[in-house]
Write an enzyme that holds these catalytic residues in place. Sequence first.
Site, PDB file in Angstrom:
ATOM      1  N   GLY A  78       0.570  -6.411   5.061  1.00 38.88           N
ATOM      2  CA  GLY A  78       0.569  -7.379   3.964  1.00 38.88           C
ATOM      3  C   GLY A  78       1.579  -8.482   4.187  1.00 38.88           C
ATOM      4  N   ARG A 142      -4.529  -5.428   9.023  1.00 35.51           N
ATOM      5  CA  ARG A 142      -4.040  -4.075   8.743  1.00 35.51           C
ATOM      6  C   ARG A 142      -4.556  -3.020   9.727  1.00 35.51           C
ATOM      7  NH1 ARG A 142      -0.966  -3.259   4.578  1.00 35.51           N
ATOM      8  NH2 ARG A 142      -1.126  -4.534   2.718  1.00 35.51           N
ATOM      9  N   ASP A 172       6.415   0.041   7.273  1.00 36.36           N
ATOM     10  CA  ASP A 172       6.646   1.353   7.893  1.00 36.36           C
ATOM     11  C   ASP A 172       5.515   1.750   8.837  1.00 36.36           C
ATOM     12  OD1 ASP A 172       5.155   1.465   5.555  1.00 36.36           O
ATOM     13  OD2 ASP A 172       5.671   3.523   5.111  1.00 36.36           O
ATOM     14  N   ASP A 173       4.255   1.517   8.414  1.00 37.07           N
ATOM     15  CA  ASP A 173       3.131   1.896   9.279  1.00 37.07           C
ATOM     16  C   ASP A 173       3.108   1.060  10.564  1.00 37.07           C
ATOM     17  OD1 ASP A 173       2.098   3.925   7.658  1.00 37.07           O
ATOM     18  OD2 ASP A 173       0.979   2.499   6.428  1.00 37.07           O
ATOM     19  N   LYS A 199       9.553  -5.561   7.650  1.00 34.52           N
ATOM     20  CA  LYS A 199       8.966  -6.425   6.616  1.00 34.52           C
ATOM     21  C   LYS A 199       8.276  -5.589   5.557  1.00 34.52           C
ATOM     22  CE  LYS A 199       5.044  -6.322   6.251  1.00 34.52           C
ATOM     23  NZ  LYS A 199       3.609  -6.113   6.178  1.00 34.52           N
ATOM     24  N   THR A 200       8.372  -5.922   4.331  1.00 35.11           N
ATOM     25  CA  THR A 200       7.482  -5.497   3.243  1.00 35.11           C
ATOM     26  C   THR A 200       8.102  -5.874   1.912  1.00 35.11           C
ATOM     27  OG1 THR A 200       6.350  -3.736   2.065  1.00 35.11           O
ATOM     28  CG2 THR A 200       8.319  -3.039   3.198  1.00 35.11           C
ATOM     29  N   ILE A 201       7.285  -6.493   1.068  1.00 36.00           N
ATOM     30  CA  ILE A 201       7.812  -6.832  -0.263  1.00 36.00           C
ATOM     31  C   ILE A 201       8.131  -5.560  -1.034  1.00 36.00           C
ATOM     32  CG2 ILE A 201       6.598  -9.036  -0.438  1.00 36.00           C
ATOM     33  CD1 ILE A 201       4.677  -7.524  -2.456  1.00 36.00           C
ATOM     34  N   ASP A 202       7.489  -4.435  -0.667  1.00 33.47           N
ATOM     35  CA  ASP A 202       7.637  -3.190  -1.438  1.00 33.47           C
ATOM     36  C   ASP A 202       9.069  -2.643  -1.431  1.00 33.47           C
ATOM     37  OD1 ASP A 202       4.969  -3.529  -1.641  1.00 33.47           O
ATOM     38  OD2 ASP A 202       4.375  -1.633  -0.749  1.00 33.47           O
ATOM     39  N   TYR A 240       2.496 -10.210 -29.238  1.00 36.25           N
ATOM     40  CA  TYR A 240       1.876  -9.415 -28.175  1.00 36.25           C
ATOM     41  C   TYR A 240       2.845  -8.464 -27.483  1.00 36.25           C
ATOM     42  CZ  TYR A 240      -2.032 -12.756 -28.128  1.00 36.25           C
ATOM     43  OH  TYR A 240      -3.095 -13.545 -28.465  1.00 36.25           O
ATOM     44  N   MET A 247       3.279  -5.208  -8.104  1.00 34.38           N
ATOM     45  CA  MET A 247       2.939  -4.676  -6.787  1.00 34.38           C
ATOM     46  C   MET A 247       4.042  -3.769  -6.249  1.00 34.38           C
ATOM     47  SD  MET A 247       1.244  -6.981  -3.866  1.00 34.38           S
ATOM     48  CE  MET A 247      -0.530  -7.009  -3.793  1.00 34.38           C
ATOM     49  N   GLY A 248       3.690  -3.005  -5.276  1.00 31.51           N
ATOM     50  CA  GLY A 248       4.595  -2.034  -4.670  1.00 31.51           C
ATOM     51  C   GLY A 248       3.754  -0.772  -4.550  1.00 31.51           C
ATOM     52  N   ARG A 249       3.119  -0.634  -3.402  1.00 28.86           N
ATOM     53  CA  ARG A 249       2.088   0.370  -3.229  1.00 28.86           C
ATOM     54  C   ARG A 249       2.534   1.777  -3.643  1.00 28.86           C
ATOM     55  NH1 ARG A 249      -1.229  -0.074   1.151  1.00 28.86           N
ATOM     56  NH2 ARG A 249       0.483  -0.798   2.444  1.00 28.86           N
ATOM     57  N   TYR A 422      -0.097 -10.724  -5.571  1.00 31.16           N
ATOM     58  CA  TYR A 422      -0.366 -11.747  -4.560  1.00 31.16           C
ATOM     59  C   TYR A 422       0.387 -13.049  -4.861  1.00 31.16           C
ATOM     60  CZ  TYR A 422      -3.711  -8.243  -3.307  1.00 31.16           C
ATOM     61  OH  TYR A 422      -4.260  -7.038  -2.930  1.00 31.16           O
TER      62      TYR A 422
HETATM   63  P1  FBP Z   1       2.809  -3.837   3.376  1.00 31.50           P
HETATM   64  O1  FBP Z   1       3.185  -2.412   3.121  1.00 31.50           O
HETATM   65  O2  FBP Z   1       1.921  -4.019   4.527  1.00 31.50           O
HETATM   66  O3  FBP Z   1       4.006  -4.719   3.438  1.00 31.50           O
HETATM   67  O4  FBP Z   1       1.975  -4.369   2.113  1.00 31.50           O
HETATM   68  C1  FBP Z   1       2.407  -4.107   0.833  1.00 31.50           C
HETATM   69  C2  FBP Z   1       1.434  -4.565  -0.227  1.00 31.50           C
HETATM   70  O5  FBP Z   1       1.722  -5.870  -0.663  1.00 31.50           O
HETATM   71  C3  FBP Z   1       1.454  -3.582  -1.394  1.00 31.50           C
HETATM   72  O6  FBP Z   1       2.457  -3.906  -2.321  1.00 31.50           O
HETATM   73  C4  FBP Z   1       0.061  -3.679  -1.925  1.00 31.50           C
HETATM   74  O7  FBP Z   1      -0.349  -2.508  -2.570  1.00 31.50           O
HETATM   75  C5  FBP Z   1      -0.748  -3.908  -0.688  1.00 31.50           C
HETATM   76  O8  FBP Z   1       0.089  -4.547   0.235  1.00 31.50           O
HETATM   77  C6  FBP Z   1      -1.983  -4.738  -0.936  1.00 31.50           C
HETATM   78  O9  FBP Z   1      -2.735  -4.759   0.229  1.00 31.50           O
HETATM   79  P2  FBP Z   1      -3.812  -5.842   0.604  1.00 31.50           P
HETATM   80  O10 FBP Z   1      -3.074  -7.012   1.126  1.00 31.50           O
HETATM   81  O11 FBP Z   1      -4.590  -5.199   1.685  1.00 31.50           O
HETATM   82  O12 FBP Z   1      -4.586  -6.160  -0.623  1.00 31.50           O
END
Ligand code: FBP
Length: 548
Positions: A78, A142, A172-173, A199-202, A240, A247-249, A422
């Site tokens: 990502g 990916r 990590d992957d 790298k990863t925003i997570d 409301y 986000m953050g898988r 996104y």
């Molecule tokens: P990475 O682990 O590759 O950095 O991606 C993280 C992420 O942004 C997650 O937060 C999110 O769930 C996922 O990618 C979304 O994936 P995609 O870009 O395939 O929709």
Amino acid sequence: MLKSPLQVARGKYVPKMPKILQGPVKLVEGDKTQSVADKEDIKRLFNNTYGMPILSLLPASKEKSYPAIKVAVVLSGGQAPGGHNVISGLYDGLKRCNLANRLYGFLGGPLGMVDNQIVELTEDMVYHYRNTGGFDIIGSGRIKLEEESQYDKVIENCKKININALVIIGGDDSNTNAAVLAEYFLKKKSGIQVIGVPKTIDGDLKNEVVETPFGFDTACKVYSGLIGNIQRDANSSKKYFHFIRLMGRSASHIALECALQTQPNIAIISEEVEQKNMSLDDVVKYITDIIMRRSIQGNNFGTVIIPEGLVEFIPAMKKLILELNDVLAKVKDKIDLIEGNRERRELVAKELSPESAEVFDSLPYSFANDLIIDRDPHGNVLVSKIETEKLLLDMVTLRIKEKKKAGDFKGKFSAQPHFFGYEGRCASPSNFDADYCYTLGFTASILISEGKTGYIASVKNMIKPAEEWLPGGAPITMMMNMEKRQGIMKPVIRKTLVDLKGKPFIELKEMRETWAMNTMYIYPGPIQYFGPPEVCDYSTQTLVLEKS
Ligand code: FBP
């Protein structure tokens, strides 16, 4: 290329670099390393790259001369803000090591290495992408390389133009993939080095050697700015409750950081939900209780932060998802041929244990359908497509209706769902990420020039100003353990989840009741690129709390 005024001004930004990298450097070896767990297995699988020492870059008395090399870079997984600056730093670093060095980019992620989709990255090309967000300079993907025939193809393609080293920028992957390739290339005596970049925003690729992955800082600042805007709207109209999924898988680092930056009324942290063995119903009760208590005070508005990965941390759901992963791998061929969602659900349900089949059956159909969509090539559930905020909103609405009927709720309840993901992944990197990424790229160029392989570029001391950062490298194998993926035990980098005993979570825990009952919102506003350092250069609270 048409550019906005901010793009033009930002293009001229000169990333701040550690003082150490501003003059001649030497590599110094530290302690030998071991993997975080499953030492024997990892050692056996990474015979050539296991146990290597930590590396630090230190000032040297004179510039060293290195032979000319060709390096290829690949962006994997990502998008995360700052990828282009890793490439800028890598380019500039290579040129400083030897003006004849050349940089190439494999297109479209790891598959580009197999299909030999490659371009040379020239000064002119790199110039246009300095300090910009996105991965569009060479694209990303990916795909996971798993077959030896694919690794051989990478060697063959590199040999065609004499590439000496690969730089894999990923999470990590992808860095696990970098370690596997480094090991294989050594075994095959290919002479091709591999260096990873975190790298990863997570925010979950961090440990004793990686203080934070790049992109986390910018993404959290973008989401926090948006949450702040929503909070101001909520506090203005007072009508409301906003259910905001972030986000953050897997790990809840983003949710936690954004909560610390904005002080919402409710912030769910998946790791705590798992530790307390909470069910979906318990989470709904927790949210409803705060909504009802706020309502008694006349506050029929508020914000609820929900981490994207929540469903995978609710124990019964986690068990279901783990079973679904195995079942989906087993019935993949059959399920691909079925069109109707009901039939697909029925096919899958038959293969589940009785407890999981019951949980699966109790879920709203749309939600159950989301759970059986394809996994990504690394076997991960596509949580970005699972609308947990809507599920929770519906369940809370139902519960409030029941309370109203029973005469226990006299207020008003109206809610809005949001998902921020996104919006933040390709934002223009904050100063922190712009500086950090440039430093990572520059550091990678030195690790390569020094002949290293199987290392990840690292930077330490990052709560200090960039000039005081400490660049170096760490063997990727030291971050690895064995985990089950798609039904098989595999060596992988261990993800770092939110530490419930760590300072960032404790800060949230101590403040959350106050934030729930009082309206104490913080409005961070958009990222500032120009202005005083206290406005432009601050890092995440997570990093500050963890490292100070
Ligand atoms: P990475 O682990 O590759 O950095 O991606 C993280 C992420 O942004 C997650 O937060 C999110 O769930 C996922 O990618 C979304 O994936 P995609 O870009 O395939 O929709």
